[in-house]
Design a protein around this motif. Structure first.
Motif, mmCIF file in Angstrom:
data_model
loop_
_atom_site.group_PDB
_atom_site.id
_atom_site.type_symbol
_atom_site.label_atom_id
_atom_site.label_comp_id
_atom_site.label_asym_id
_atom_site.label_seq_id
_atom_site.Cartn_x
_atom_site.Cartn_y
_atom_site.Cartn_z
ATOM 1 N N GLY A 194 -15.390 20.643 40.046
ATOM 2 C CA GLY A 194 -14.210 20.732 40.902
ATOM 3 C C GLY A 194 -14.498 20.306 42.326
ATOM 4 O O GLY A 194 -13.678 19.622 42.960
ATOM 5 N N ILE B 298 -14.572 16.468 42.615
ATOM 6 C CA ILE B 298 -13.259 15.825 42.691
ATOM 7 C C ILE B 298 -12.664 16.002 44.084
ATOM 8 O O ILE B 298 -12.125 15.051 44.677
ATOM 9 N N THR B 299 -12.786 17.214 44.622
ATOM 10 C CA THR B 299 -12.325 17.439 45.994
ATOM 11 C C THR B 299 -13.053 16.522 46.958
ATOM 12 O O THR B 299 -12.448 15.915 47.855
ATOM 13 N N ARG C 13 -11.768 12.882 46.760
ATOM 14 C CA ARG C 13 -10.488 12.717 47.448
ATOM 15 C C ARG C 13 -10.704 12.658 48.961
ATOM 16 O O ARG C 13 -10.161 11.789 49.648
ATOM 17 N N ARG D 8 -9.022 15.626 35.820
ATOM 18 C CA ARG D 8 -8.729 15.598 37.259
ATOM 19 C C ARG D 8 -9.223 14.298 37.895
ATOM 20 O O ARG D 8 -8.565 13.750 38.786
ATOM 21 N N LEU E 84 -6.959 11.488 39.765
ATOM 22 C CA LEU E 84 -7.269 11.007 41.113
ATOM 23 C C LEU E 84 -7.360 9.486 41.135
ATOM 24 O O LEU E 84 -6.892 8.829 42.076
#
Length: 303
Positions: A125, A128-129, A132, A179, A183
């Motif tokens: 997680g 992915i953050t 971005r 995810r 994205l």
């Protein structure tokens, strides 16, 4: 500015070829350039026992040793370098190459590499953050006089680079999870998985997820280049389940056509020798192009 926009079927070289010396890497890149390949890419595995090159330094060197072929990271692992440094390095590489650079990014798939180097390890997680936030920082630095991002994983405060790119540098993401695929569809210019890792049916499903995410974000799905890494060995008999495309010339042609039929418009072929690159360029790529054309299907509509 990159011509790998999904409007035509293109072929790359390099990529997932490991254990090469600097001179062997140069031979492959110059051969690919002379033979008409569209792209030459290098992976980003700095830790390990296999002989590797640092991709950004090596691609800068190759930019001065090639004429027309585009150059890409396949893919750059974010934990190794802060996004702002990536933005500056990518702009420099693109400028020195005459606008021939594609920035492939990944969240970092092999945690042992970052642990060995004493770098920050992140959960899926957090990766992915971080991706971005990194894309926001990189594109901000490329387009704005000043960029400030206070993120959970990456931050910059009043950062700027000069000169800024005079055209958009494509960002492709090597993504697999739900995810990450979402994205990619929302933000990326291209999707770059390894087809041997996920299989054709998995690739088909994941591509649909990317394109659906693009539509949900109000983007034209055709604006996303669907590329993939393919290990190719001409000569050895087909090896079902190996993840590689192998066999005689016609067998390789047939397998590559199956990949194109899934909807990929850029096939990045990992070919280990100059001799095999020549066979693929002269006997396989023209046949694949001709067959795709004979079906009357523009690459962006295949699949």
């Amino acid at each position: 500015m990159s011509g790998l926009d999904g409007s035509r079927l293109v072929f790359g070289a390099g990529g997932a070829v490991s254990g090469l010396s600097a001179s062997q890497t140069l031979d492959l890149a110059q051969s690919a350039d002379e033979l008409g390949y569209d792209l030459f890419s290098l992976s980003d595995h700095l830790h390990g026992h296999s002989r590797t090159v640092e991709p950004l330094a090596a691609l800068s060197w190759l930019a001065g040793q090639t004429r027309r072929i585009e150059l890409a990271t396949n893919v750059l692992a974010l934990p190794y370098r802060p996004p702002a440094v990536v933005a500056k390095t990518a702009e420099t590489l693109d400028r020195l190459s005459g606008g021939r650079f594609v920035l492939g990014l990944g969240g970092g798939g092999y945690d042992e590499e970052f642990r060995a180097f004493g770098l920050t390890e992140r959960t899926p997680g957090q990766k992915i953050t971080g991706q971005r936030e990194a894309i926001g920082i990189i594109r901000g630095l490329w387009s704005s006089e000043s960029t400030t991002v206070h993120g959970r994983e990456f931050s910059v405060d009043g950062a700027r680079i000069e000169p800024r790119p005079d055209h958009p540098i494509p960002i492709w993401l090597g993504s697999y999870g739900p995810r990450a695929l979402a994205l990619t569809g929302e933000l990326a210019d291209g999707w770059l998985p390894s087809v041997g890792r996920i299989g054709l049916e998995g690739a088909r499903r994941m591509r649909e997820s990317v394109l659906a995410a693009a539509r949900d974000a109000g983007r034209d799905p055709a604006a996303i280049t669907c590329a993939c890494n393919v290990i190719v060995r001409v000569g050895p008999p087909p090896q079902p389940g190996s993840g590689a495309v192998t066999g005689g010339v016609q067998e390789v042609i047939d397998q590559l056509l199956q990949i194109v039929a899934v909807g990929f418009t850029a096939l990045l072929l990992a070919i280990p020798t100059v001799a095999e690159q020549e066979v693929v360029a002269h006997e396989i790529i023209p046949a694949v192009r001709a067959e795709v054309a004979s079906r009357g299907l523009p690459p962006t509509h295949v699949g």
